[in-house]
Enzyme design. Structure first.
Site, PDB file in Angstrom:
ATOM      1  CB  CYS A 191     -31.830  58.870 -43.927  1.00 31.06           C
ATOM      2  SG  CYS A 191     -32.552  57.650 -44.955  1.00 31.06           S
TER       3      CYS A 191
ATOM      4  CB  CYS B 178     -29.908  56.580 -46.055  1.00 31.77           C
ATOM      5  SG  CYS B 178     -31.392  57.440 -46.721  1.00 31.77           S
ATOM      6  CG  ASP B 179     -26.694  56.649 -43.652  1.00 31.06           C
ATOM      7  OD1 ASP B 179     -26.454  56.346 -44.640  1.00 31.06           O
ATOM      8  OD2 ASP B 179     -27.075  57.839 -43.319  1.00 31.06           O
TER       9      ASP B 179
END
Length: 307
Positions: A134, A137-138
């Site tokens: 992701c 997300c990261d």
């Protein structure tokens, strides 16, 4: 959480919360069971550009929260708990969760699908230490660094574009000679001066000791192996349906998706499948929402037939 609901919806993504909205508006008591937070895969998308009504795009997490609030406004309930077992052929249908058991007249399965792993031996070792699924997300952890994205569809193109705004260099690795992504997704990649697309190549190993330092990729025509100097590897090669709990209770196809047509009806009376978890030609937020509305309508009809 009550002990009985007209409809229990497993999964709080766009399909699940649309189903909850339509169930509640139809006068049914409805409960959404979600393990983590609303939105599912949608909530991990930094910007959704193809959902009608948002001409400038919309943040996936923001849209997820709006869907949850919309359903709850009309009386749907949410419970954040893990479903540990389901008994879909019982009447009423029974669901076991970490918050306790619940029964329902109808069940809507909207558990979605999770990222497909690359299948490399080192993948599990480096999860959270260089391997991700992701970018939204990261991606921030790789600001100013080089990363690799594996895949060739719309998801991979979107991940690469997100990372191009954060990272110094982005390699996009695809096993074919052309990307499968839509032209509208490919165009900005081709225009980005820090994105390098590597065609006809597959990853073979992740390099590093305690953190990722490189990715080995093999040219499928020459068999030559090249080591890409990257700090992060993002997998975007498809999804795996979250249907393990339903195996043996409702019919699944060879890939593990729930067999259900456009009417969302599964092989079990009173059980419906909506969103990415069911067999379908297109898996998008808008099609998940459509499934949710249809599933709610089908559930209401089913419950009416019991009276």
């Amino acid at each position: 959480m009550n002990s009985y609901y007209d409809a229990v919806i497993l999964g709080g993504g766009p399909a699940g919360y649309t189903a909850a909205l339509y169930c509640a508006r139809a006068g049914l008591s409805a409960l959404v069971l979600e393990q983590l937070s609303p939105g599912g895969q949608m909530a991990t998308t930094e910007r959704i550009d193809n959902y009608p009504g948002f001409e400038d795009g919309v943040d996936g997490f923001e849209l997820a929260e709006k869907m949850q609030r919309g359903a709850e406004k009309f009386g749907a309930e949410s419970e954040f708990a893990t479903v540990t077992a389901v008994h879909l052929t019982e009447e009423p249908k029974r669901i076991e969760t970490t918050s306790g058991p619940v029964t329902a007249g109808a069940v809507i399965l909207a558990t979605g699908a999770g990222p497909r792993p690359l299948g490399l031996p080192e993948e599990d070792k480096f999860r959270g230490r260089g391997v991700s699924y992701c970018a939204a997300c990261d991606g921030m952890f790789y600001r100013g660094k080089s990363v690799a994205v594996v895949g060739g569809g719309n998801t991979a193109a979107g991940e690469a574009l997100t990372l191009s705004r954060l990272c110094s260099h982005v390699y996009l690795i695809h096993r074919r000679d052309t990307l499968r992504a839509d032209k509208s997704s490919v165009a900005p990649l081709l225009a980005a001066d820090n994105v390098e697309i590597i065609y006809n190549a597959v990853p073979t190993a992740i390099e590093g000791e305690t953190e990722v330092t490189g990715l080995a990729v093999r040219d499928q025509a020459t068999a030559e192996v090249r080591i890409l100097p990257v700090s992060g590897v993002f997998a975007a090669i498809g999804r795996v349906p979250d249907t393990a709990l339903f195996s043996g209770q409702t019919a699944l196809d060879e890939a593990g998706y729930i067999i259900a047509g456009e009417d969302t009806k599964t092989s079990v009376p009173g059980v419906f499948a909506a969103g990415d978890v069911r067999t379908k030609p297109l898996r998008q937020v808008v099609t998940a929402c459509a499934d949710g509305a249809v599933a709610a309508h089908a559930a209401a009809e089913y419950l009416s037939s019991l009276n």
